[in-house]
Write an enzyme that holds these catalytic residues in place. Structure first.
Site, short mmCIF file in Angstrom:
data_model
loop_
_atom_site.label_atom_id
_atom_site.label_comp_id
_atom_site.label_asym_id
_atom_site.label_seq_id
_atom_site.Cartn_x
_atom_site.Cartn_y
_atom_site.Cartn_z
N GLU A 1 -3.68 2.92 0.71
CA GLU A 1 -3.74 2.56 2.13
C GLU A 1 -5.17 2.50 2.65
O GLU A 1 -5.46 1.78 3.60
CB GLU A 1 -2.89 3.51 2.98
CG GLU A 1 -3.02 4.98 2.64
CD GLU A 1 -4.25 5.66 3.20
OE1 GLU A 1 -4.87 5.16 4.16
OE2 GLU A 1 -4.61 6.72 2.66
N VAL B 1 0.83 -1.21 0.00
CA VAL B 1 0.00 0.00 0.00
C VAL B 1 0.86 1.25 0.00
O VAL B 1 1.96 1.29 0.55
CB VAL B 1 -1.00 0.04 1.19
CG1 VAL B 1 -2.01 -1.08 1.07
CG2 VAL B 1 -0.30 0.00 2.52
N CYS B 2 0.32 2.26 -0.68
CA CYS B 2 0.92 3.59 -0.68
C CYS B 2 -0.24 4.58 -0.68
O CYS B 2 -1.38 4.19 -0.46
CB CYS B 2 1.86 3.79 -1.87
SG CYS B 2 1.06 3.82 -3.48
N GLY B 3 0.03 5.81 -0.92
CA GLY B 3 -1.02 6.83 -0.88
C GLY B 3 -2.14 6.59 -1.87
O GLY B 3 -3.31 6.62 -1.52
#
Length: 104
Positions: free
Chosen positions: A41, A9-11
């Site tokens: 996320e 996950v990232c932004g």
């Protein structure tokens, strides 16, 4: 080893998507059965019951405790991806991190 499911996950899911693609290439070279999804996320709760490992980008360090807590509640190892690995999109090093988490 059976195929393992990994969530990165990232932004927004974009930068982690590039890393996921490189991890798939590294896994294929090493004959490692792995299914990797890259998402925002905000989608962790949608996937937590179906994954074996949760990784997150270093820019989400502020969420570390929350993500570790979610992982612990579901027996899913969680780790932040090192800045150098994430920034260089190093699929080989990220795969090593995943494999380390799976054998713990």
């Amino acid at each position: 080893m059976d195929e393992k499911n990994v969530l990165i996950v990232c932004g927004g899911g974009a930068s982690s998507g590039f890393l996921a693609q490189n991890i798939r290439k590294a896994a294929k070279k090493r004959n490692v059965a792995i299914n990797i999804k890259a998402r925002s996320e905000s989608e962790v709760d949608d996937y937590i019951n179906d994954i074996d490992v949760l990784l997150f980008g270093p820019h989400l360090k502020y969420m570390e405790e929350e993500l570790l807590s979610k992982g612990k509640a579901h027996n899913v190892p969680v780790a932040m991806i090192d800045n150098l690995i994430y920034g260089s999109l190093n699929g080989d090093k990220a795969l090593e991190l995943i494999l380390e988490l799976l054998i713990k």
